[in-house]
Write an enzyme that holds these catalytic residues in place. Structure first.
Site, PDB file in Angstrom:
ATOM      1  N   GLU A   1      12.452   1.406   7.197  1.00 19.62           N
ATOM      2  CA  GLU A   1      11.477   0.498   6.845  1.00 19.62           C
ATOM      3  C   GLU A   1      11.492   0.276   5.390  1.00 19.62           C
ATOM      4  OE1 GLU A   1       7.633   1.610   6.670  1.00 19.62           O
ATOM      5  OE2 GLU A   1       7.893   3.685   6.123  1.00 19.62           O
TER       6      GLU A   1
ATOM      7  N   ASP B   1       0.999  -1.258  -0.286  1.00 18.83           N
ATOM      8  CA  ASP B   1       0.009   0.169  -0.009  1.00 18.83           C
ATOM      9  C   ASP B   1       0.834   1.276  -0.066  1.00 18.83           C
ATOM     10  OD1 ASP B   1       0.746  -1.228   2.599  1.00 18.83           O
ATOM     11  OD2 ASP B   1      -0.786   0.156   3.503  1.00 18.83           O
TER      12      ASP B   1
END
Length: 495
Positions: free
Chosen positions: A445, A262
Site C-alpha cells: 500500500e 490518516d
C-alpha cells in the site's frame, strides 16, 4: 441502515476490549452466524453464569472475514504485470448477499476491494484501482463500480468512506467525477456515459458544498459523529480522558479518515502529538482543488448535455480557482498549503497535497514554476514523492510515498510542461514498486521512497499487500503511451 455494533451492545465492547485480536477491524467486519438478537441473548446468558471463554463464544457465533488473496503465492515466472493480472480475480468480488448479517453495505453489482484487511470497496482507492483495470481491459468491473457508486449517492447522498455501515458518517476525497471521466474516455459513446452519471455527480457536489463540509465558502473534511471509530474502537478508547478535555477530538480523528490521510502532520498542531489533531479546523488545499475539478467537469458535461446549467458551474469553478491562487499559495515558500481556519493563515506544512492545484489547473505559470522548485527541494526523493518532509511516525509523513499522490503530482506537473521532473517521479516510483516486488513478490500500500527496496512503515495497522491503488497506478504509468497530462494542457491563469 442497521448498525450491528449497536445491536450487539456490550458484546461488541467486550470483544474489542479483550485484546484477543491484533486488529480490531476484524471484529467490526465479522459475519454473524445467527441473528444479532439471538447472539446477544446467548452472550448475556453465558456471561451471567460466570467466567466465559470469549474466544470460544466468538468462534461459535461469528465467522471472520478472510482475504482471498492472502495466501496467493506469486508465480516465480511472473513479472510485475503478470502478477497483477493474476491477482485481479482475487480482488474482484461478486455482488453481495443482502441477507448477510455483518457491517457490510451490500452492493448490487460486482466490485473491487483494496486487499489485506480492507475487504470492501473504498472511495478514493477505487478511482486509482480503476486506472489499472482500464489498462487491463476489464471494463465490466469499471462499469459495475460506477453503478455501485451512483447507487450509493442516490441512497445516501454521497459515497461512503468504505462500504461498511460504520463508515456512513463520512466520505473520502471526491473522485467520482474522475471515475466518470475515465470511463467516458474509454467508452465508444462518452456523451452517454456523461449523461448517465450527471445526476449523481450533481447530487454529490451538493453534499460537498453544503454545511458543514463547506464552511465560510471553502470545503473541509468532517464526520457526522464525535465518538470512537468502530473499526478502531479499542485504539480510540485510549483517547477517552483526552477527549473529555478536548471537545471534537474523535470528530477530528474521523475527519482525518475522511481525508484519506490518516494520519499526517498536516492535521496536527504539534507534529509529534496525535492528540493535537484539528482536521475540521483546516481548509485542505487538495480537497478544494478536487472540487474545482468536479465543478470544471460538471461544466463540461452540462455544455454537452444540459447547457442551461453550464454557466453556473463555470462561475463556481472560476471562483474556487481564484481562491486557491490567492488564499492557499504562500509566495515565501513558493508552494500551496492548507489554510488554518481559526488563524485564517497558511499551515507551515509542505505536503504533496500542495501539488493538487497544478493537477486542477488553478496555479498561475509563476506559481507552478515556484511550486515545482519547492517540491524538488522539499519532497522529491530517489524513489518518488514524499507525502510530507516531516518524520512524525504517522504513515502519511516521511519517509513514505503513496500511489495516488505520485499520480496526481505527475499529471499536475505535466499540465504545466514540467515533463522532466514528472518523469523523475514516475521512474523512481516504478523502481520502488518493482524492487519491492522482486524482494517480496508483492505490491504493497505504501513505500519508503528514501530507501531502496523498502516498503512503507507507520500507521495503526501492519503494512498491507494486495494492493488496489498501487496495482492501478503502476499499470497506468507503465502502460501509458506518450507522457501527457490526464486533464490536458492548462489554460493560462492570470498572474
Amino acid at each position: 441502515m442497521d448498525f450491528l455494533d449497536q445491536r450487539l451492545s456490550n458484546l461488541f465492547i467486550d470483544l474489542q476490549r479483550s485484546g484477543l485480536w491484533e486488529d480490531e477491524k476484524a471484529i467490526a467486519d465479522s459475519v454473524l452466524l445467527r441473528s444479532p438478537a439471538e447472539t446477544y441473548m446467548a452472550y448475556t446468558v453465558r456471561k451471567s453464569l460466570g467466567d466465559m471463554d470469549l474466544r470460544a463464544f466468538y468462534d461459535e457465533y461469528f465467522r471472520p472475514v478472510r482475504a482471498r488473496e492472502a495466501n496467493y503465492q506469486t508465480d516465480p515466472a511472473h513479472g510485475p504485470q503478470e502478477h497483477i493480472e493474476a491477482l485481479w480475480p482475487l480482488l474482484v468480488r461478486d455482488a453481495d448477499d443482502p441477507d448477510l448479517q455483518s457491517s457490510r453495505i451490500a452492493l448490487n453489482r460486482p466490485y473491487v476491494v483494496v486487499g489485506g484487511r480492507f475487504q470492501e470497496s473504498y472511495y478514493w482507492d477505487t478511482f486509482f484501482t480503476l486506472l489499472g483495470l482500464i489498462r487491463a481491459g476489464r471494463m465490466s468491473v469499471v462499469e459495475d463500480m460506477l453503478e455501485n457508486f451512483a447507487d450509493a449517492i442516490e441512497r445516501f447522498g454521497f459515497v461512503p468512506n468504505g462500504f461498511r455501515t460504520y463508515y456512513l458518517s463520512r466520505s473520502q476525497p471526491p473522485f467520482f467525477w474522475a471515475m466518470v471521466r475515465a470511463a467516458a474516455k474509454a467508452s465508444p459513446d462518452p456523451k452517454a456515459v456523461m449523461a448517465r452519471y450527471l445526476p449523481a455527480l450533481e447530487k454529490e457536489y451538493r453534499f460537498w458544498t453544503a454545511s458543514p463540509r463547506t464552511y465560510e465558502g471553502l470545503a473541509r473534511y468532517w464526520d457526522a459523529m464525535d465518538t470512537p471509530r468502530i473499526e478502531m474502537f479499542a485504539t480510540d478508547l485510549h483517547w477517552q480522558a483526552h477527549a473529555a478535555k478536548t471537545p471534537g477530538l474523535y470528530r477530528n480523528l474521523r475527519a482525518a479518515c475522511e481525508s484519506g490521510w490518516d494520519f499526517s502532520s498536516r492535521w496536527l498542531a504539534d507534529p509529534d502529538d496525535l492528540g493535537s489533531i484539528r482536521t475540521t479546523r483546516i481548509w485542505p488545499v487538495d480537497l478544494n482543488a478536487l472540487l474545482l475539478c468536479h465543478e470544471t467537469y460538471l461544466a463540461e458535461i452540462c455544455t454537452a448535455v444540459a447547457p442551461e446549467r453550464a454557466a453556473l458551474y463555470r462561475e463556481t469553478a472560476d471562483w474556487r480557482a481564484q481562491a486557491l491562487r490567492e488564499r492557499f499559495y504562500n509566495p515565501e515558500t513558493g508552494f500551496f498549503h492548507d489554510r488554518l481556519i481559526d488563524e485564517d493563515a497558511l499551515s507551515p506544512v509542505v505536503s504533496a497535497a500542495g501539488l493538487f492545484p497544478l493537477f486542477a489547473g488553478a496555479a498561475t505559470r509563476t506559481q507552478a514554476a515556484r511550486c515545482t522548485e519547492t517540491m524538488q527541494t522539499r519532497l522529491l526523493a530517489r524513489y518518488g514523492l514524499l507525502s510530507t518532509d516531516i518524520t512524525s511516525g504517522q504513515q502519511w509523513d516521511a519517509p513514505n510515498g503513496w500511489a495516488p499522490l505520485q499520480w496526481i503530482a505527475i499529471h499536475g506537473l505535466r499540465r504545466y510542461g514540467y515533463n522532466a521532473v514528472a518523469e523523475r517521479i514516475k521512474s523512481g516510483w516504478i523502481t520502488a514498486c518493482e524492487d519491492v516486488f522482486a524482494e517480496t513478490g508483492k505490491f504493497v500500500e505504501k513505500y519508503n521512497v528514501l530507501d531502496d527496496r523498502a516498503a512503507g512503515t507507520g500507521g495503526e495497522y501492519e503494512l498491507q499487500d494486495g494492493f488496489g491503488w498501487t496495482n492501478g497506478v503502476y499499470l497506468d504509468l507503465v502502460l501509458e503511451g506518450s507522457a501527457q497530462s490526464w486533464l490536458g494542457e492548462v489554460a493560462l491563469a492570470a498572474e
